[in-house]
Design a protein around this motif. Structure first.
Motif, PDB file in Angstrom:
ATOM      1  N   GLN A  69       0.730  -1.301   0.012  1.00  0.00           N
ATOM      2  CA  GLN A  69      -0.113  -0.004   0.037  1.00  0.00           C
ATOM      3  C   GLN A  69       0.821   1.255  -0.051  1.00  0.00           C
ATOM      4  O   GLN A  69       2.100   1.353   0.533  1.00  0.00           O
ATOM      5  CB  GLN A  69      -0.918  -0.060   1.098  1.00  0.00           C
ATOM      6  CG  GLN A  69      -2.242   0.836   1.176  1.00  0.00           C
ATOM      7  CD  GLN A  69      -3.194   0.835   2.151  1.00  0.00           C
ATOM      8  OE1 GLN A  69      -2.978   1.282   2.951  1.00  0.00           O
ATOM      9  NE2 GLN A  69      -4.189  -0.068   1.963  1.00  0.00           N
ATOM     10  N   THR A  70       0.531   2.288  -0.656  1.00  0.00           N
ATOM     11  CA  THR A  70       0.957   3.472  -0.785  1.00  0.00           C
ATOM     12  C   THR A  70       0.200   4.501  -1.011  1.00  0.00           C
ATOM     13  O   THR A  70      -1.094   4.352  -1.120  1.00  0.00           O
ATOM     14  CB  THR A  70       2.314   3.639  -1.855  1.00  0.00           C
ATOM     15  OG1 THR A  70       3.038   4.572  -1.807  1.00  0.00           O
ATOM     16  CG2 THR A  70       1.659   3.406  -3.179  1.00  0.00           C
ATOM     17  N   ILE A  71       0.610   5.914  -1.042  1.00  0.00           N
ATOM     18  CA  ILE A  71      -0.234   7.083  -1.274  1.00  0.00           C
ATOM     19  C   ILE A  71       0.352   7.584  -2.617  1.00  0.00           C
ATOM     20  O   ILE A  71       1.330   7.886  -2.819  1.00  0.00           O
ATOM     21  CB  ILE A  71      -0.165   8.196  -0.062  1.00  0.00           C
ATOM     22  CG1 ILE A  71      -0.485   7.545   1.342  1.00  0.00           C
ATOM     23  CG2 ILE A  71      -0.841   9.405  -0.434  1.00  0.00           C
ATOM     24  CD1 ILE A  71      -1.804   7.046   1.179  1.00  0.00           C
ATOM     25  N   ASP A  72      -0.697   7.979  -3.467  1.00  0.00           N
ATOM     26  CA  ASP A  72      -0.351   8.579  -4.644  1.00  0.00           C
ATOM     27  C   ASP A  72      -0.387  10.075  -4.629  1.00  0.00           C
ATOM     28  O   ASP A  72      -0.399  10.635  -3.429  1.00  0.00           O
ATOM     29  CB  ASP A  72      -1.484   8.009  -5.721  1.00  0.00           C
ATOM     30  CG  ASP A  72      -2.861   8.655  -5.765  1.00  0.00           C
ATOM     31  OD1 ASP A  72      -3.115   9.734  -4.928  1.00  0.00           O
ATOM     32  OD2 ASP A  72      -3.453   8.758  -7.179  1.00  0.00           O
ATOM     33  N   ARG A  73      -0.076  10.777  -5.907  1.00  0.00           N
ATOM     34  CA  ARG A  73       0.226  11.964  -5.927  1.00  0.00           C
ATOM     35  C   ARG A  73      -0.945  12.982  -5.509  1.00  0.00           C
ATOM     36  O   ARG A  73      -0.843  14.020  -5.103  1.00  0.00           O
ATOM     37  CB  ARG A  73       0.806  12.436  -7.227  1.00  0.00           C
ATOM     38  CG  ARG A  73      -0.157  12.384  -8.128  1.00  0.00           C
ATOM     39  CD  ARG A  73       0.617  13.144  -9.632  1.00  0.00           C
ATOM     40  NE  ARG A  73      -0.302  12.739 -10.629  1.00  0.00           N
ATOM     41  CZ  ARG A  73       0.124  13.522 -11.801  1.00  0.00           C
ATOM     42  NH1 ARG A  73       1.115  14.106 -12.382  1.00  0.00           N
ATOM     43  NH2 ARG A  73      -0.717  13.157 -12.939  1.00  0.00           N
ATOM     44  N   TYR A  74      -2.061  12.356  -5.519  1.00  0.00           N
ATOM     45  CA  TYR A  74      -3.490  13.109  -5.279  1.00  0.00           C
ATOM     46  C   TYR A  74      -3.873  12.824  -3.850  1.00  0.00           C
ATOM     47  O   TYR A  74      -4.812  13.340  -3.243  1.00  0.00           O
ATOM     48  CB  TYR A  74      -4.599  12.731  -6.277  1.00  0.00           C
ATOM     49  CG  TYR A  74      -4.274  12.799  -7.684  1.00  0.00           C
ATOM     50  CD1 TYR A  74      -3.821  13.957  -8.266  1.00  0.00           C
ATOM     51  CD2 TYR A  74      -4.261  11.711  -8.518  1.00  0.00           C
ATOM     52  CE1 TYR A  74      -3.493  14.150  -9.700  1.00  0.00           C
ATOM     53  CE2 TYR A  74      -3.977  11.724  -9.749  1.00  0.00           C
ATOM     54  CZ  TYR A  74      -3.655  12.930 -10.482  1.00  0.00           C
ATOM     55  OH  TYR A  74      -3.063  12.849 -11.640  1.00  0.00           O
ATOM     56  N   GLY A  75      -2.992  11.890  -3.170  1.00  0.00           N
ATOM     57  CA  GLY A  75      -3.486  11.735  -1.507  1.00  0.00           C
ATOM     58  C   GLY A  75      -4.292  10.540  -1.596  1.00  0.00           C
ATOM     59  O   GLY A  75      -4.653  10.140  -0.470  1.00  0.00           O
ATOM     60  N   PHE A  76      -4.612   9.812  -2.732  1.00  0.00           N
ATOM     61  CA  PHE A  76      -5.381   8.416  -2.723  1.00  0.00           C
ATOM     62  C   PHE A  76      -4.647   7.437  -2.073  1.00  0.00           C
ATOM     63  O   PHE A  76      -3.341   7.314  -2.558  1.00  0.00           O
ATOM     64  CB  PHE A  76      -5.940   8.197  -4.108  1.00  0.00           C
ATOM     65  CG  PHE A  76      -6.957   9.225  -4.637  1.00  0.00           C
ATOM     66  CD1 PHE A  76      -8.034   9.669  -3.657  1.00  0.00           C
ATOM     67  CD2 PHE A  76      -6.632   9.832  -5.882  1.00  0.00           C
ATOM     68  CE1 PHE A  76      -8.756  10.862  -4.307  1.00  0.00           C
ATOM     69  CE2 PHE A  76      -7.437  10.978  -6.396  1.00  0.00           C
ATOM     70  CZ  PHE A  76      -8.432  11.189  -5.542  1.00  0.00           C
ATOM     71  N   ARG A  77      -5.292   6.442  -1.366  1.00  0.00           N
ATOM     72  CA  ARG A  77      -4.434   5.354  -0.926  1.00  0.00           C
ATOM     73  C   ARG A  77      -4.622   4.217  -2.023  1.00  0.00           C
ATOM     74  O   ARG A  77      -5.650   3.699  -2.431  1.00  0.00           O
ATOM     75  CB  ARG A  77      -5.147   4.676   0.419  1.00  0.00           C
ATOM     76  CG  ARG A  77      -4.316   3.706   1.306  1.00  0.00           C
ATOM     77  CD  ARG A  77      -4.752   3.363   2.487  1.00  0.00           C
ATOM     78  NE  ARG A  77      -4.735   4.504   3.310  1.00  0.00           N
ATOM     79  CZ  ARG A  77      -3.603   5.086   4.171  1.00  0.00           C
ATOM     80  NH1 ARG A  77      -2.439   4.407   3.883  1.00  0.00           N
ATOM     81  NH2 ARG A  77      -3.686   6.119   4.631  1.00  0.00           N
ATOM     82  N   HIS A  88       5.618  11.862  -6.018  1.00  0.00           N
ATOM     83  CA  HIS A  88       4.809  11.920  -7.375  1.00  0.00           C
ATOM     84  C   HIS A  88       4.927  10.533  -7.902  1.00  0.00           C
ATOM     85  O   HIS A  88       4.615  10.417  -9.242  1.00  0.00           O
ATOM     86  CB  HIS A  88       5.114  12.866  -8.378  1.00  0.00           C
ATOM     87  CG  HIS A  88       4.574  14.321  -7.710  1.00  0.00           C
ATOM     88  ND1 HIS A  88       3.296  14.965  -7.833  1.00  0.00           N
ATOM     89  CD2 HIS A  88       5.344  15.246  -7.080  1.00  0.00           C
ATOM     90  CE1 HIS A  88       3.389  16.124  -7.017  1.00  0.00           C
ATOM     91  NE2 HIS A  88       4.625  16.313  -6.814  1.00  0.00           N
ATOM     92  N   ALA A  89       5.293   9.553  -7.441  1.00  0.00           N
ATOM     93  CA  ALA A  89       5.901   8.143  -7.894  1.00  0.00           C
ATOM     94  C   ALA A  89       4.813   7.628  -8.367  1.00  0.00           C
ATOM     95  O   ALA A  89       4.745   6.692  -9.547  1.00  0.00           O
ATOM     96  CB  ALA A  89       6.630   7.458  -7.006  1.00  0.00           C
ATOM     97  N   PHE A  90       3.457   7.541  -7.744  1.00  0.00           N
ATOM     98  CA  PHE A  90       2.376   6.689  -8.289  1.00  0.00           C
ATOM     99  C   PHE A  90       1.247   7.607  -8.425  1.00  0.00           C
ATOM    100  O   PHE A  90       0.970   8.792  -7.791  1.00  0.00           O
ATOM    101  CB  PHE A  90       2.084   5.570  -7.144  1.00  0.00           C
ATOM    102  CG  PHE A  90       3.502   4.593  -6.996  1.00  0.00           C
ATOM    103  CD1 PHE A  90       3.622   3.718  -7.874  1.00  0.00           C
ATOM    104  CD2 PHE A  90       4.102   4.761  -5.795  1.00  0.00           C
ATOM    105  CE1 PHE A  90       4.555   3.080  -7.848  1.00  0.00           C
ATOM    106  CE2 PHE A  90       5.100   3.853  -5.570  1.00  0.00           C
ATOM    107  CZ  PHE A  90       5.594   2.816  -6.531  1.00  0.00           C
ATOM    108  N   LYS A  91       0.234   7.416  -9.298  1.00  0.00           N
ATOM    109  CA  LYS A  91      -1.013   7.952  -9.692  1.00  0.00           C
ATOM    110  C   LYS A  91      -1.849   7.041 -10.023  1.00  0.00           C
ATOM    111  O   LYS A  91      -1.733   6.170 -10.533  1.00  0.00           O
ATOM    112  CB  LYS A  91      -0.363   8.927 -10.855  1.00  0.00           C
ATOM    113  CG  LYS A  91       0.878   9.709 -10.805  1.00  0.00           C
ATOM    114  CD  LYS A  91       1.094  10.227 -12.365  1.00  0.00           C
ATOM    115  CE  LYS A  91       2.549  10.661 -12.331  1.00  0.00           C
ATOM    116  NZ  LYS A  91       3.696   9.710 -12.197  1.00  0.00           N
ATOM    117  N   ILE A  92      -2.952   7.569  -9.591  1.00  0.00           N
ATOM    118  CA  ILE A  92      -4.339   6.595  -9.860  1.00  0.00           C
ATOM    119  C   ILE A  92      -4.746   6.615 -11.509  1.00  0.00           C
ATOM    120  O   ILE A  92      -5.136   5.702 -11.909  1.00  0.00           O
ATOM    121  CB  ILE A  92      -5.548   7.151  -9.136  1.00  0.00           C
ATOM    122  CG1 ILE A  92      -6.808   6.059  -9.314  1.00  0.00           C
ATOM    123  CG2 ILE A  92      -5.973   8.510  -9.703  1.00  0.00           C
ATOM    124  CD1 ILE A  92      -7.997   6.595  -8.515  1.00  0.00           C
TER     125      ILE A  92
END
Length: 257
Positions: free
Chosen positions: A27-35, A212-216
Motif C-alpha cells: 500500500q502507498t499514497i499516490d500524488r493526489y493523496g489516494f491510498r 509523485h511516484a504513483f498516480k491513480i
C-alpha cells in the motif's frame, strides 16, 4: 481528495500483465493523496493492483482525469497545446530519421491532436486520426481537421484499416492491458510502417520525484527492461531508441518484427 478510489479500483491483478510472474501488493499514497496498492514483478514492471475496469477507466478519463492530472494557472493547463505540438514535431523528426515518409497517421491517446499535428509538421501526413476517451478533446481534434475514434484502446474494435504511422506519446502508462494494446497497434500498422512510442522509466522517476511516484491515472510503471519484453512478446522490433536529457523518458521507433 474526495474521489472514492475503492469504487474505481476493483479488478485484482493475480499476475504480472507483461510476463505473467507472481506478485504481491504493498500500500502507498499516490500524488493526489489516494491510498492505492502497487505490485512489483521481477521483470521490472510496477502496476496498480487492484486496477480499474475498462468501463470505469473510460468514464474516469472522460469525466475526471484532466481535472486531477493538471494543475491550473489562469485557466490553462501546465502543458499547453503548443508544448505538445513541439513534442510532436520532435517525434516527427525522429520518425523521419528512421525512414518514415508520412502517409496516414493514427495517434493513440492523442487528445486534441496537438501532438499529431506537430508530427505532421516534420513528416507530412495524408490524414490524421485520434483515438482517445475524452469527448471534449476529440471535439477540438475534429475542429482541427482530424478524424476521431472515441474510447480507450482496450475497448477499441479490431482496426478496420491500417495506418502508415502510429504515435503513442505519454500514454503507455495509462493502459489497463499492455499486451492487448500493443497487439492492437501491431494489427493497425501497415506493412513497412513505423510506430513512435515513449515511456517514463519508473525507477528513475521515483528517485527524482518520490512524492509523485504513483498516480491513480497510471495503472502501469515501466522500466526499459519490462517494456522491451512487452514489445518482443507482441511482435515489435525496435529500430531506434533515445533518452531525453535527464534519462527519465525513453523514446522508441518500432516496426513489425
Amino acid at each position: 481528495a474526495t474521489l472514492d478510489v475503492t469504487e474505481l479500483l476493483t479488478v485484482p491483478v493475480p499476475a504480472c500483465p507483461v510476463c505473467g510472474g507472481a506478485n504481491d501488493a504493498s500500500q502507498t499514497i499516490d500524488r493526489y493523496g489516494f491510498r492505492v496498492q502497487v505490485s512489483r514483478c521481477r521483470c521490472g514492471l510496477l502496476y496498480l493492483n487492484p486496477r480499474m475496469t475498462t468501463s470505469a477507466a473510460e468514464a474516469f478519463y472522460r469525466d475526471t482525469y484532466r481535472a486531477l492530472a493538471y494543475e491550473r494557472y489562469d485557466g490553462k493547463a501546465v502543458e499547453p497545446p503548443a508544448s505538445m505540438r513541439d513534442r510532436g514535431r520532435c517525434a516527427g523528426e525522429l520518425l523521419k530519421r528512421a525512414g518514415c515518409r508520412g502517409g496516414s497517421l493514427l495517434d493513440i491517446g492523442g487528445g486534441t491532436g496537438a501532438f499529431a499535428r506537430g508530427v505532421h509538421e516534420s513528416v507530412p501526413c495524408s490524414s490524421i486520426t485520434i483515438l482517445d476517451p475524452n469527448d471534449e478533446e476529440l471535439k477540438e481534434a475534429q475542429r482541427q481537421g482530424c478524424g476521431v475514434m472515441a474510447g480507450v484502446i482496450e475497448a477499441a474494435p479490431p482496426p478496420l484499416t491500417q495506418y502508415d504511422c502510429l504515435v503513442c506519446a505519454q500514454t503507455a502508462d495509462h493502459w489497463l492491458g499492455p499486451l492487448e494494446a500493443l497487439r492492437w497497434m501491431r494489427a493497425a500498422l501497415a506493412p513497412g510502417g513505423f510506430l513512435y512510442i515513449d515511456i517514463i522509466d519508473a525507477s528513475r522517476w521515483r528517485r527524482k520525484y518520490p512524492l509523485h511516484a504513483f498516480k491513480i491515472d497510471h495503472p502501469l510503471y515501466w522500466t526499459p527492461d519490462s517494456f522491451r519484453q512487452a514489445l518482443m512478446r507482441t511482435g515489435w522490433h525496435v529500430v531506434a531508441k533515445w533518452q531525453n536529457f535527464n534519462r527519465v523518458r525513453h523514446l522508441y521507433i518500432c516496426q513489425g518484427a
